[in-house]
Design an enzyme around this catalytic site. Structure first.
Site, PDB file in Angstrom:
ATOM      1  N   LEU A 213       6.641   3.221  -2.752  1.00 38.22           N
ATOM      2  CA  LEU A 213       7.011   1.940  -3.361  1.00 38.22           C
ATOM      3  C   LEU A 213       6.371   1.806  -4.740  1.00 38.22           C
ATOM      4  O   LEU A 213       7.030   1.441  -5.721  1.00 38.22           O
ATOM      5  CB  LEU A 213       6.555   0.807  -2.433  1.00 38.22           C
ATOM      6  CG  LEU A 213       6.760  -0.617  -2.917  1.00 38.22           C
ATOM      7  CD1 LEU A 213       8.231  -0.913  -3.103  1.00 38.22           C
ATOM      8  CD2 LEU A 213       6.143  -1.603  -1.931  1.00 38.22           C
TER       9      LEU A 213
ATOM     10  N   GLY B 299       0.804  -1.203   0.000  1.00 37.72           N
ATOM     11  CA  GLY B 299       0.000   0.000   0.000  1.00 37.72           C
ATOM     12  C   GLY B 299       0.843   1.261   0.000  1.00 37.72           C
ATOM     13  O   GLY B 299       0.317   2.359  -0.102  1.00 37.72           O
ATOM     14  N   ASP B 300       2.171   1.095   0.097  1.00 38.85           N
ATOM     15  CA  ASP B 300       3.035   2.263   0.182  1.00 38.85           C
ATOM     16  C   ASP B 300       3.112   3.015  -1.156  1.00 38.85           C
ATOM     17  O   ASP B 300       3.486   2.447  -2.181  1.00 38.85           O
ATOM     18  CB  ASP B 300       4.445   1.828   0.593  1.00 38.85           C
ATOM     19  CG  ASP B 300       5.345   3.013   0.824  1.00 38.85           C
ATOM     20  OD1 ASP B 300       5.359   3.523   1.945  1.00 38.85           O
ATOM     21  OD2 ASP B 300       6.023   3.440  -0.139  1.00 38.85           O
ATOM     22  N   VAL B 301       2.757   4.287  -1.115  1.00 39.49           N
ATOM     23  CA  VAL B 301       2.711   5.083  -2.334  1.00 39.49           C
ATOM     24  C   VAL B 301       4.093   5.221  -2.959  1.00 39.49           C
ATOM     25  O   VAL B 301       4.252   5.142  -4.172  1.00 39.49           O
ATOM     26  CB  VAL B 301       2.136   6.481  -2.036  1.00 39.49           C
ATOM     27  CG1 VAL B 301       2.141   7.329  -3.290  1.00 39.49           C
ATOM     28  CG2 VAL B 301       0.745   6.365  -1.485  1.00 39.49           C
TER      29      VAL B 301
END
Length: 299
Positions: free
Chosen positions: A255, A251-253
């Site tokens: 990444l 969910g990391d933007v």
DNA sequence: TCCCAGGGGCATC
DNA sequence: GATGCCCATGGG
């Protein structure tokens, strides 16, 4: 013999760049937790109830660790802290082999050579920091961290500079939402932080307890039972504090942005698409994530 | 002004 | 389990 608090040297492992690690600590952000110069970092380290201020530099192929103030702490405990900060125990060779085998990612092995996973040994700090960073831009996140640390953290003065340790759970428990709101914490963030502090105080959660769990999945489950800790926060904390090598903050933007740029993945990749990139890096997912984040920044 | 940021909780279906 | 909405505010 375990000496108290004088200076000591730590050996440097292969594939280590102090400069690259210092760059990551600094990164143009206003991070209150340490002071970085061209050649050193100075930072408080917490061991139990004690806090020692250490300056770390590179000296003839070793890390020189110098005591600069605060409480006297057993040298072995300090060694452990510095090893955790720079992840000196990790063997990066297998990860680099995999990087080099990937046409689009191979450049990172050269350009970011020696970058280590900069840790947050204190689990409470790691969780708080990730809650603070949820859904806001990083520079604002650093301002929020600065404000709560200045409000509640312990202070050590050295060299005309005030250094701050991240507040303990006991100090955060003593805060109120009404105190944090004027510092521009959202009501929700404030509740989450105080709630997590309560969980640490009551013994509902601790680093030792997590380490005793058999699987990463069980750790994630335990962490996400805390209000304000979702999948992203759980994995981020495991990665930064427990150095779980397989954790990926789904969910990391950042990444996703890196993968979009380097791997032409969609801006919101599916779990399957992510898996396809991470598959060759089994056992090194956390490092791949770190290097992908690194790729976002221009030196 | 609009959209995005190192998300998460919650209601709803 | 998927989707939609809300939270809050700085930065571009």
């Amino acid at each position: 013999m375990n000496k108290l608090a004088p200076d000591f040297l730590l050996p440097i492992p292969p594939i280590f760049s102090f400069r690259e690690c210092l760059w990551f600590l600094d990164r143009n952000y206003d991070d209150i937790m340490h002071r970085v110069t061209e050649t050193s970092v100075t930072k408080p380290f917490r061991v139990g109830k004690k806090v020692a201020l250490l300056e770390i530099s590179e000296e003839e192929g070793k890390l020189l660790v110098q005591f600069r103030g605060g409480d006297l702490v057993e040298e072995n405990d300090l060694r452990e802290q510095v090893i955790a900060l720079f992840d000196l125990g990790a063997n990066l060779a297998p990860f680099y082999e995999r990087l080099k085998a990937d046409d689009e990612l191979a450049f990172m092995a050269k350009e970011f050579f020696g970058l280590r996973l900069i840790g947050i040994p204190d689990l409470f700090e790691a969780i708080c920091w990730s809650i603070i960073g949820q859904q806001i831009n990083l520079s604002f996140a650093y301002s929020l961290k600065r404000r709560i640390v200045e409000l509640a953290g312990e202070k050590i003065t050295y060299d005309d500079h005030v250094f701050h340790a991240f507040p303990t759970p006991a100090r955060v428990v003593a805060l109120t939402v009404e105190q944090l709101r004027p510092l521009q914490f959202s009501g929700r963030k404030a509740e989450y932080l105080i709630g997590v502090a309560n969980a640490f105080e009551s013994g509902e959660i601790s680093k030792a307890q997590l380490l005793a769990l058999p699987t990463t999945e069980a750790m994630v489950q335990r962490l996400t039972s805390l209000r304000g800790v979702g999948e992203w926060t759980a994995h981020y904390s495991l990665m930064k504090s427990l150095k779980v090598p397989t954790s990926v903050p789904y969910g990391d933007v950042g990444l996703y942005n890196a993968l979009a740029a380097l791997k032409k993945l969609p801006k919101r990749p599916s779990r399957t698409e992510l898996a396809s990139v991470f598959a060759p890096f089994q056992g090194h997912e956390a490092y791949l994530t770190l290097y992908l984040w690194r790729s976002l920044a221009v030196r």
